[in-house]
Write a protein that holds these residues in place. Sequence first.
Motif, PDB file in Angstrom:
ATOM      1  N   ILE A 191       0.862  -1.189   0.000  1.00  0.00           N
ATOM      2  CA  ILE A 191       0.000   0.000   0.000  1.00  0.00           C
ATOM      3  C   ILE A 191       0.897   1.237   0.000  1.00  0.00           C
ATOM      4  CG2 ILE A 191      -1.746   1.301   1.299  1.00  0.00           C
ATOM      5  CD1 ILE A 191      -2.716  -1.411   2.436  1.00  0.00           C
ATOM      6  N   VAL A 192       0.618   2.160  -0.905  1.00  0.00           N
ATOM      7  CA  VAL A 192       1.372   3.427  -0.953  1.00  0.00           C
ATOM      8  C   VAL A 192       0.371   4.587  -0.936  1.00  0.00           C
ATOM      9  CG1 VAL A 192       2.987   4.865  -2.248  1.00  0.00           C
ATOM     10  CG2 VAL A 192       3.276   2.378  -2.258  1.00  0.00           C
ATOM     11  N   ASN A 193       0.571   5.484   0.000  1.00  0.00           N
ATOM     12  CA  ASN A 193      -0.267   6.674   0.100  1.00  0.00           C
ATOM     13  C   ASN A 193       0.501   7.882  -0.434  1.00  0.00           C
ATOM     14  OD1 ASN A 193      -2.389   5.297   1.465  1.00  0.00           O
ATOM     15  ND2 ASN A 193      -1.162   5.348   3.347  1.00  0.00           N
ATOM     16  N   ILE A 194      -0.103   8.599  -1.375  1.00  0.00           N
ATOM     17  CA  ILE A 194       0.575   9.779  -1.923  1.00  0.00           C
ATOM     18  C   ILE A 194       0.250  10.975  -1.028  1.00  0.00           C
ATOM     19  CG2 ILE A 194       0.970  11.252  -3.914  1.00  0.00           C
ATOM     20  CD1 ILE A 194       1.818   8.318  -4.359  1.00  0.00           C
ATOM     21  N   SER A 195       1.234  11.363  -0.243  1.00  0.00           N
ATOM     22  CA  SER A 195       1.105  12.518   0.648  1.00  0.00           C
ATOM     23  C   SER A 195       1.637  13.746  -0.093  1.00  0.00           C
ATOM     24  CB  SER A 195       1.874  12.244   1.948  1.00  0.00           C
ATOM     25  OG  SER A 195       1.829  13.352   2.800  1.00  0.00           O
ATOM     26  N   SER A 196       2.367  14.608   0.571  1.00  0.00           N
ATOM     27  CA  SER A 196       2.898  15.819  -0.068  1.00  0.00           C
ATOM     28  C   SER A 196       3.948  16.454   0.839  1.00  0.00           C
ATOM     29  CB  SER A 196       1.770  16.830  -0.285  1.00  0.00           C
ATOM     30  OG  SER A 196       2.306  18.089  -0.643  1.00  0.00           O
ATOM     31  N   ALA A 199      -0.650  15.565   6.142  1.00  0.00           N
ATOM     32  CA  ALA A 199       0.070  15.193   7.368  1.00  0.00           C
ATOM     33  C   ALA A 199      -0.667  14.033   8.050  1.00  0.00           C
ATOM     34  CB  ALA A 199       0.148  16.399   8.306  1.00  0.00           C
ATOM     35  N   GLY A 200      -1.989  14.074   8.035  1.00  0.00           N
ATOM     36  CA  GLY A 200      -2.776  12.977   8.607  1.00  0.00           C
ATOM     37  C   GLY A 200      -2.481  11.659   7.920  1.00  0.00           C
ATOM     38  N   LEU A 201      -2.246  11.737   6.625  1.00  0.00           N
ATOM     39  CA  LEU A 201      -1.945  10.537   5.840  1.00  0.00           C
ATOM     40  C   LEU A 201      -0.642   9.874   6.320  1.00  0.00           C
ATOM     41  CD1 LEU A 201      -3.406   9.194   3.512  1.00  0.00           C
ATOM     42  CD2 LEU A 201      -2.301  10.794   1.940  1.00  0.00           C
ATOM     43  N   LEU A 202       0.287  10.683   6.797  1.00  0.00           N
ATOM     44  CA  LEU A 202       1.548  10.111   7.301  1.00  0.00           C
ATOM     45  C   LEU A 202       1.291   9.335   8.601  1.00  0.00           C
ATOM     46  CD1 LEU A 202       4.050  13.049   6.583  1.00  0.00           C
ATOM     47  CD2 LEU A 202       3.398  11.131   5.105  1.00  0.00           C
ATOM     48  N   GLY A 203       0.425   9.857   9.453  1.00  0.00           N
ATOM     49  CA  GLY A 203       0.058   9.142  10.675  1.00  0.00           C
ATOM     50  C   GLY A 203      -0.702   7.868  10.367  1.00  0.00           C
ATOM     51  N   LEU A 204      -1.598   7.957   9.388  1.00  0.00           N
ATOM     52  CA  LEU A 204      -2.359   6.768   8.955  1.00  0.00           C
ATOM     53  C   LEU A 204      -1.394   5.701   8.423  1.00  0.00           C
ATOM     54  CD1 LEU A 204      -5.164   5.482   8.244  1.00  0.00           C
ATOM     55  CD2 LEU A 204      -4.979   6.605   6.025  1.00  0.00           C
ATOM     56  N   THR A 205      -0.425   6.152   7.631  1.00  0.00           N
ATOM     57  CA  THR A 205       0.558   5.229   7.031  1.00  0.00           C
ATOM     58  C   THR A 205       1.324   4.468   8.115  1.00  0.00           C
ATOM     59  OG1 THR A 205       0.829   6.681   5.110  1.00  0.00           O
ATOM     60  CG2 THR A 205       2.638   5.161   5.571  1.00  0.00           C
ATOM     61  N   LYS A 206       1.817   5.198   9.112  1.00  0.00           N
ATOM     62  CA  LYS A 206       2.629   4.562  10.161  1.00  0.00           C
ATOM     63  C   LYS A 206       1.788   3.597  10.981  1.00  0.00           C
ATOM     64  CE  LYS A 206       5.638   8.555  10.421  1.00  0.00           C
ATOM     65  NZ  LYS A 206       6.124   9.688  11.175  1.00  0.00           N
ATOM     66  N   THR A 207       0.574   4.007  11.307  1.00  0.00           N
ATOM     67  CA  THR A 207      -0.289   3.152  12.136  1.00  0.00           C
ATOM     68  C   THR A 207      -0.666   1.872  11.396  1.00  0.00           C
ATOM     69  OG1 THR A 207      -1.124   5.077  13.299  1.00  0.00           O
ATOM     70  CG2 THR A 207      -2.490   3.096  13.378  1.00  0.00           C
ATOM     71  N   ASN A 229       3.451   2.421   3.010  1.00  0.00           N
ATOM     72  CA  ASN A 229       4.402   3.534   2.954  1.00  0.00           C
ATOM     73  C   ASN A 229       3.748   4.759   2.320  1.00  0.00           C
ATOM     74  OD1 ASN A 229       7.105   2.331   3.844  1.00  0.00           O
ATOM     75  ND2 ASN A 229       6.412   0.830   2.308  1.00  0.00           N
ATOM     76  N   ALA A 230       4.403   5.892   2.505  1.00  0.00           N
ATOM     77  CA  ALA A 230       3.930   7.125   1.863  1.00  0.00           C
ATOM     78  C   ALA A 230       5.004   7.623   0.907  1.00  0.00           C
ATOM     79  CB  ALA A 230       3.644   8.186   2.917  1.00  0.00           C
ATOM     80  N   GLY A 290       6.112   1.764   6.774  1.00  0.00           N
ATOM     81  CA  GLY A 290       5.889   2.891   7.689  1.00  0.00           C
ATOM     82  C   GLY A 290       6.726   4.115   7.376  1.00  0.00           C
ATOM     83  N   THR A 291       7.388   4.085   6.228  1.00  0.00           N
ATOM     84  CA  THR A 291       8.305   5.193   5.920  1.00  0.00           C
ATOM     85  C   THR A 291       7.667   6.199   4.955  1.00  0.00           C
ATOM     86  OG1 THR A 291      10.591   5.671   5.333  1.00  0.00           O
ATOM     87  CG2 THR A 291       9.445   4.142   3.912  1.00  0.00           C
ATOM     88  N   THR A 292       8.295   7.360   4.872  1.00  0.00           N
ATOM     89  CA  THR A 292       7.875   8.355   3.879  1.00  0.00           C
ATOM     90  C   THR A 292       9.031   8.588   2.931  1.00  0.00           C
ATOM     91  OG1 THR A 292       6.440   9.448   5.471  1.00  0.00           O
ATOM     92  CG2 THR A 292       7.047  10.716   3.527  1.00  0.00           C
ATOM     93  N   PHE A 293       8.771   8.368   1.660  1.00  0.00           N
ATOM     94  CA  PHE A 293       9.777   8.532   0.612  1.00  0.00           C
ATOM     95  C   PHE A 293       9.591   9.951   0.057  1.00  0.00           C
ATOM     96  CE2 PHE A 293      11.774   5.633  -2.881  1.00  0.00           C
ATOM     97  CZ  PHE A 293      12.697   6.610  -3.203  1.00  0.00           C
ATOM     98  N   ASP A 294      10.507  10.860   0.414  1.00  0.00           N
ATOM     99  CA  ASP A 294      10.407  12.246  -0.037  1.00  0.00           C
ATOM    100  C   ASP A 294      10.997  12.388  -1.433  1.00  0.00           C
ATOM    101  OD1 ASP A 294       9.263  13.471   2.333  1.00  0.00           O
ATOM    102  OD2 ASP A 294      11.177  13.057   3.313  1.00  0.00           O
ATOM    103  N   VAL A 295      10.202  12.873  -2.367  1.00  0.00           N
ATOM    104  CA  VAL A 295      10.682  13.074  -3.744  1.00  0.00           C
ATOM    105  C   VAL A 295      10.353  14.519  -4.085  1.00  0.00           C
ATOM    106  CG1 VAL A 295      10.623  12.185  -6.116  1.00  0.00           C
ATOM    107  CG2 VAL A 295      10.045  10.656  -4.209  1.00  0.00           C
ATOM    108  N   ASN A 296      11.242  15.431  -3.657  1.00  0.00           N
ATOM    109  CA  ASN A 296      10.858  16.843  -3.659  1.00  0.00           C
ATOM    110  C   ASN A 296      11.966  17.791  -4.151  1.00  0.00           C
ATOM    111  OD1 ASN A 296      12.682  17.130  -1.528  1.00  0.00           O
ATOM    112  ND2 ASN A 296      11.111  16.821   0.028  1.00  0.00           N
ATOM    113  N   GLY A 297      12.984  17.252  -4.819  1.00  0.00           N
ATOM    114  CA  GLY A 297      14.059  18.119  -5.346  1.00  0.00           C
ATOM    115  C   GLY A 297      14.819  18.857  -4.262  1.00  0.00           C
ATOM    116  N   GLY A 298      14.733  18.338  -3.021  1.00  0.00           N
ATOM    117  CA  GLY A 298      15.477  18.945  -1.916  1.00  0.00           C
ATOM    118  C   GLY A 298      14.710  20.044  -1.182  1.00  0.00           C
TER     119      GLY A 298
END
Length: 261
Positions: free
Chosen positions: A151-156, A174-182, A195-196, A250-258
């Motif tokens: 399962i992958v949740n697209i956060s921001s 931000a809520g999606l990150l908490g949902l992802t970890k739980t 993961n997110a 439970g992780t968040t993969f940041d893809v944001n150009g820094g």
Amino acid sequence: MDVGSPHLASGALRRLDGRVAIVTGGSRGIGGAISKALAIDGAVVAVVGIPADRERTSVLQASLNGSAHLVEFHEANVADYQACETAVQSILEKHGHIDILVNNAGITKDRTARKMSVEEWQAVIDVNLSGPFFMIKAVLDHMIERQYGRIVNISSVVGHMGNFGQANYAAAKAGLLGLTKTLAIETAKSGITVNAVAPGFIATEMVAAMPQAAIDIAKSRTPVDRLGDPNEIARAVRFLVDEESGFITGTTFDVNGGMYM
Ligand code: NAP
């Protein structure tokens, strides 16, 4: 200690032949790129979306050169739990199983908190936060029964940083990150990873709808100095849904150009 496994021999991404993936809002923008990436690698992709997605899904299928890659449409407004359950049941009836869920569908209704209506607040929470929960709830018993799921949740990036005029969107992401970890904790023993992926500013219609001044500010705050491409998000999702990514949860993969580190 021997941590070897016959299933973890290559370290390379496996093909997704035989896998069935749901991508919500998967006919355009980031979702379209994700659908394409998964289908090209062999998965059957079920785009779950609202009616406008139907025709775009056919166009997407056609762009993949016909039947070798299957992308099909199932109608559901993700803010409606009953509709999510009906779509999941119809996918299960047709394909027998679901391996991958990508919660991508999202909307914006930007306004400063002072001016934001209760309806604008609620609409974004309903689609961007309740929607992923409803889709997860609809597939969860099935994935637990099969002892497998990705399962992958697209956060921001906005879920990390906040953003002027986006109280509803930032709260949902931000809520999606908490949902992802739980969910990751609750499903880890069932062979399911949750993961997110948190994109920075990506060149899609969602960003094109922003005022040019806001786009320029976003670019100037991105060290890589450009907007991202939807395929760069699809690449991160593809990695996380791989069978061999089973130790990442439970992780968040940041893809944001820094933009946010
Ligand atoms: P987009 O181009 O606006 O596409 C969003 C998709 O979601 C569309 O296919 C849309 O369908 C669908 N959708 C909207 N409401 C829905 C609902 N209630 N039920 C089912 N489907 C629905 O957006 P995008 O830029 O590709 O963004 C995709 C995801 O990435 C979103 O979650 C967004 O928040 C996130 N994200 C985007 C950026 C960015 O810079 N673009 C950055 C960070 C995160 P219709 O076209 O029929 O409305």
